[in-house]
Design an enzyme around this catalytic site. Structure first.
Site: not given
Length: 817
Positions: A582, A612, A614, A667, A670, A681, A685
Site C-alpha cells: 500500500k 484492499v 486481498a 499468524g 503482524e 493499516d 486502505k
C-alpha cells in the site's frame, strides 16, 4: 516427378550424405522418377574462394587449404563406399582428376597474381562437381540407378561471370533431351552452367535452388523440394522469437517478401521458373524428414492464414528531406530517387506526407553517407535558398514487417499491429504499406526490435496464447505463495487461458537472479541461494529495462519505500507494475497521481487490487464503477482481517488480550500486533478507496482511532506490549458491555461520507448488513449514485498470504490483458 535439392548444410559430412541418400531412396519409392540437385559440401565454396584469394596474394598457405579440401572429400569417399573396392577406385580416380585440375588452376592464379571472375567461377565449380560425384556414389549404394550429371553441358548461359543469365530455350531443350525419358536418378550439380563456348559460369546467389527450379520447370515436375536445415518457413526468426512455428503454406509473393527480410526461404529470382509453370516448391528439413515442411504455391491455393510472418532488418538508417521546396515543383520525388540511384543506394522503405512537405526513406547503414551526399548535391540550390532544410539522419533503427498477401481481405490488421506495438511502448518512426497490404512495414528503434517482433508474433499468431515475462522482487510469504500458485496452475493457464508465465527475474533481500527462459519454479529457492549477484533494486530495475521483453510485468512484494521510487521509471518504460504493497497508493497524493500519469505515458498498467481485501475484487469493482460514470456517496467497510477476527471472537468471557495473543499465535496479526491495532493499516486502505473514488486526500486527513493503549505504545518489545495490554482489558470489556446492552456488536469500521474519512470502533446493530460478519472476513459497502437504495456490498475472506497472492495473480493477468 519431383526435383529434390539439398543445400550445403544437408551434405556437410559423409554421415549427412548418407542421410540424404536415404531420403532420395525413399522419395524414389514414393514418387517414381526423381532428379537430385546438390550444393557443395557445407563451407567448401567459401574455402575454395579463400584458397584462390591466398593464391592471388602469393600466399603459399593456399596449398594447405587445397589439401584440407581434398582430404575432406577423400575421407567422405571412404565412408560412403567402404566395401566395393572397384567402385571406390573408380570414384577415387575421378576425384583425383578433378583435384589435379583444381591444383593447376590455383597454381596459375598464384603464378600470374591474377584471378578474373571467369577464373573464380571455374574454381567455385569444383565444390558442386566434387560433392555430387560423391552423392551419386551414396545413392547408388542405397540401391538406385544413380548417375552423376555435370550441369555445365545442359545449363547454358551468357558470359556474365558471377551472375550469368540462363538461356532458357537452349537449357530447357538440353534438359529434356538428357533427362526427360531416362529412368535413371540423376545427381545434378547446382549453381553452375556454361556459355556456348563451354566456359564455366555460375548463376548467382541461391544458384543451386535456381538450378532445381530450372530443372523442375523444364521437366514439368509435380513439386520441387528444397531440403535445408529448418522445418520449412517459420513465422519469425526463431533466434529472436522463441515461439516461432512453421507455416503450412505461403504464396510465391509472400516467400519473396520474407526472403527480403532474411528469412530462410528460397532466393526470389530462383523461384521464377517454377512460378511461371505454377509448380509448388516445398521447403523441408534434412534433419527432420518426417516433417512435411512448407509449401510455396499460388495464392488461389492458400486459404489457411491471412498473416504469414513477422520479419526484420537489424539495422537501417532513416533519412528525411523536408521543406516548402518539396511542395511546389513536379518531379521532386524523381530527383530524390534519381540522386540515390546515381550512388547505387537502394531505399528499403519510402514514405511521404500527403502535402509532399516531407519525404523519408530507409537505407542500409553503410549507404547512409552516400545517400546524404547525393541528396545534398542534388538539392544544393534549394538548401542554400532555405527552401529545403538540412537533411535529417536517424541511425540505430530497425525495420520490421508484417507479411501476408491476404491481409487486404481482412480489415483491422494495421490496427492490431500498431496496438500491439503501442501496448509495449514501441515508438514507430515511419510506416509504409502497399495498396495490397501484403507488407506493412515500420521503422523502430533498434533496441526495441526483439521486443516488437515478440509482441507482434504473440498478438498476430498466438492471439489465444500470450507469454508474460514476470520480474519479481520480494519472495516472502506472499511472494512464495504466488510462485507456488503459478507453478500449480501452469497447465490451467496454458490450456484454458492461453497464458504462459515466465519468471524472468527474481530477488530476495540478499540475492537476485535472471533467466530469459524462465526461472525453474520447482527450484527457485536453491537458485537464489546459489546466485552470485547481490540484490540491488536499482540494478534489478535496470536489468528489467535493458532486457526490454514484451509483456513485461514488475511485481513488488517487498513493502520497501526505496522500491516504490522505481515504479515511475518502469511504467514510463512500458513495464507494467503490480504490487500488494500500500506504500505507493497511501503515500503523498502527488505521487499517487504521478504514478498514474507515468502509466499513461508508458501505455503500461499499474495494478494494486490486493491493496484492499486481498483477493476480494474491492479495488477493481470500485474502479469499474467510476469508469462507468458512477459517483461514490459513501464507503463503509471492515477492511482488516485481523481486527475482524479479533472483534468477531471478542464475546463471552474471553479477554481482549487473550484474543490478540491467540490471533498472533495463528499468524493472523503482524509480528508486532501494534501494527494492526493502531489502525493505520485500515486508514491506508480507506485512503486508497477514497482516492480511487476521485477525492484528493492525504493520510493525515483520515481520523484514526488507535486501539493501542497509551501506556503500551512505547513498549520496548512485543512481549512487554502484550503484558501491558492485559492491564487494558477492562477498557475493552466496558466497550463490549455497552454495545451488548444496545444489542450491538463492536467492529473496527472504515467510513467515508460527506468528504470526511474515519477509522475506529463502532457499535453495529442487528439491522446493519455488517452485523453477522464472522471469522476474519472483510466486507465493504459502496453507496453510489446508481447503488443508492441498495448499496453494492462485497464480503469474503480478506487476509492471509494465499489470498493476497491470489489477488496479486489476478492483477498480473489483468495487467497482461
Amino acid at each position: 516427378m519431383k526435383v529434390l535439392k539439398f543445400g550445403g548444410t544437408s551434405v556437410g559430412t559423409a554421415e549427412r550424405v548418407k542421410k540424404v541418400s536415404a531420403i532420395v531412396a525413399e522419395a524414389a519409392r514414393e514418387n517414381g522418377k526423381i532428379v537430385v540437385v546438390s550444393s557443395a559440401f557445407g563451407g567448401v565454396t567459401d574455402r575454395l574462394v579463400g584458397a584462390s584469394e591466398k593464391a592471388v596474394a602469393r600466399d603459399k598457405s593456399y596449398l594447405d587449404e587445397f589439401e584440407a579440401i581434398k582430404k575432406l572429400h577423400f575421407d567422405a569417399l571412404g565412408v560412403l563406399v567402404p566395401d566395393d573396392e572397384s567402385r571406390r577406385e573408380k570414384a577415387a580416380a575421378d576425384l583425383e582428376g578433378k583435384f589435379v585440375e583444381l591444383d593447376e588452376i590455383l597454381r596459375g592464379v598464384y603464378l600470374l597474381k591474377e584471378r578474373t571472375l571467369k577464373t573464380l567461377d571455374y574454381v567455385m565449380s569444383f565444390g558442386e562437381r566434387l560433392s555430387c560425384r560423391l552423392i551419386a556414389e551414396a545413392v547408388q549404394a542405397a540401391g538406385l540407378d544413380a548417375e552423376y550429371l555435370d550441369a555445365r553441358p545442359i545449363v547454358k548461359t551468357d558470359a556474365a561471370h558471377g551472375a550469368a543469365r540462363v538461356n532458357f530455350e537452349k537449357t530447357d531443350a538440353n534438359i529434356r533431351r538428357t533427362i526427360g525419358d531416362s529412368d535413371k536418378t540423376f545427381i545434378v550439380t547446382g549453381f553452375i552452367g556454361s556459355t556456348d563456348d563451354d566456359e564455366t559460369t555460375t548463376i548467382g546467389r541461391g544458384g543451386s535452388d535456381y538450378t532445381a527450379s530450372i530443372l523442375g520447370a523444364a521437366l514439368d515436375a509435380s513439386e520441387i523440394e528444397i531440403w535445408t536445415d529448418v522445418n520449412g518457413v517459420l513465422t519469425a526468426d526463431p533466434r529472436k522469437v522463441k515461439n516461432a512455428f512453421s507455416l503450412e503454406r505461403i504464396t510465391y509473393e509472400e516467400a519473396m517478401e520474407l526472403s527480403h527480410f532474411g528469412a530462410k526461404v528460397v532466393n526470389p529470382p530462383t523461384m521464377m521458373p517454377a512460378l511461371r509453370k505454377r509448380i509448388p516448391i516445398r521447403i523441408r528439413n534434412t534433419f527432420d524428414p518426417s516433417f512435411p515442411g512448407t509449401v510455396i504455391a499460388e495464392r488461389g491455393e492458400i486459404r489457411d492464414r491471412s498473416i504469414k510472418g513477422v520479419a526484420s532488418l537489424d539495422r537501417v538508417a532513416l533519412l528525411s528531406v523536408k521543406g516548402v521546396g518539396l511542395m511546389r515543383p513536379a518531379g521532386v520525388a524523381s530527383r530524390i530517387f534519381g540522386a540515390l540511384a546515381s550512388r547505387g543506394v537502394d531505399a528499403t522503405l519510402i514514405t511521404q506526407s500527403s502535402s509532399e512537405h516531407r519525404v523519408s526513406f530507409a537505407v542500409l547503414p553503410d549507404k547512409c553517407r552516400d545517400a546524404k551526399d547525393a541528396l545534398a548535391e542534388e538539392f544544393r540550390l534549394e538548401i542554400k535558398a532555405g527552401e529545403i532544410r538540412e537533411l535529417e539522419v536517424e541511425s540505430d533503427l530497425s525495420m520490421i514487417a508484417v507479411i501476408g498477401e491476404e491481409t487486404r481481405d481482412k480489415p483491422g490488421v494495421a490496427g492490431r499491429v500498431f496496438q500491439a506495438l503501442g501496448k509495449n511502448g514501441v515508438n514507430v518512426r515511419a510506416i509504409a504499406q502497399g495498396s495490397s497490404e501484403m507488407n506493412l512495414t515500420a521503422i523502430i528503434p533498434a533496441a526495441q526490435q526483439t521486443k516488437s517482433l515478440n509482441a507482434l508474433h504473440d498478438d498476430l499468431f498466438l492471439s489465444r496464447q500470450k507469454t508474460i515475462n514476470l520480474f519479481m522482487i520480494g519472495v516472502g510469504l506472499v511472494g512464495g505463495a504466488l510462485l507456488k500458485m503459478i507453478q500449480d496452475r501452469r497447465d490451467y493457464l496454458d490450456k484454458e487461458l492461453g497464458v504462459r508465465v515466465k519468471v524472468v527475474g527474481l530477488a530476495n533481500s540478499r540475492k537476485m537472479i535472471f533467466d530469459e527462459e524462465g526461472v525453474a519454479l520447482d527450484s527457485w529457492k536453491s537458485a537464489l541461494e546459489t546466485a552470485t549477484d547481490p540484490t540491488d533494486p536499482n540494478a534489478f530495475v535496470e536489468r528489467v529495462k535493458s532486457l526490454n521483453l514484451s509483456h513485461s510485468i514488475f511485481l513488488d512484494c517487498t513493502g520497501v519505500e526505496s522500491v516504490v521510487s522505481l515504479y515511475a521509471p518502469l511504467l514510463e518504460s512500458s513495464v507494467s507494475v503490480v504490487t500488494p504493497s500500500k506504500l505507493a497508493n497511501a503515500g503523498p497524493y502527488d505521487r499517487y497521481v504521478a504514478l498514474r500519469r507515468a502509466a499513461q505515458r508508458g501505455n503500461a498498467e499499474f495494478r494494486y487490487g490486493a491493496n484492499v481485501g486481498a483477493a476480494l475484487p474491492i479495488v477493481n469493482s470500485l474502479r469499474d464503477l467510476i469508469a462507468n460514470g458512477d459517483r461514490v456517496v459513501k464507503i463503509e467497510g471492515v477492511l482488516s482481517g485481523t481486527l475482524s477476527y479479533i472483534f468477531n471472537t471478542f464475546s463471552g468471557d474471553k479477554k481482549f488480550s487473550d484474543i490478540v495473543k491467540d490471533a498472533r499465535a495463528k499468524g493472523f496479526t503482524e509480528p508486532d500486533p501494534r501494527d494492526d491495532l493502531n489502525g493505520l493499516d485500515v486508514a491506508r486502505k480507506l485512503l486508497i478507496l477514497v482516492r480511487e473514488a476521485g477525492v484528493r486526500m492525504e493520510l493525515e486527513d483520515v481520523e484514526v482511532e488507535s486501539l493501542v493503549p497509551e501506556d503500551a505504545k512505547d513498549a520496548a518489545t512485543v512481549e512487554d506490549f502484550m503484558m501491558k495490554l492485559v492491564k487494558s482489558d477492562f477498557l475493552f470489556q466496558e466497550r463490549k458491555h455497552k454495545a451488548l446492552m444496545k444489542g450491538c456488536s463492536l467492529m473496527y469500521v472504515a467510513r467515508f461520507e460527506d468528504g470526511k474519512a474515519r477509522v475506529g470502533l463502532e457499535e453495529i446493530n442487528k439491522d446493519h448488513p455488517f452485523y453477522n460478519l464472522s471469522g476474519n472476513d472483510n466486507v465493504v459497502s459502496f453507496t453510489t449514485k446508481n447503488f443508492y437504495e441498495k448499496p453494492l456490498a462485497l464480503r469474503g475472506s480478506g487476509a492471509g498470504a494465499e489470498l493476497t497472492a491470489a489477488g496479486v495473480f489476478t492483477d498480473v493477468l489483468r495487467a497482461a490483458n
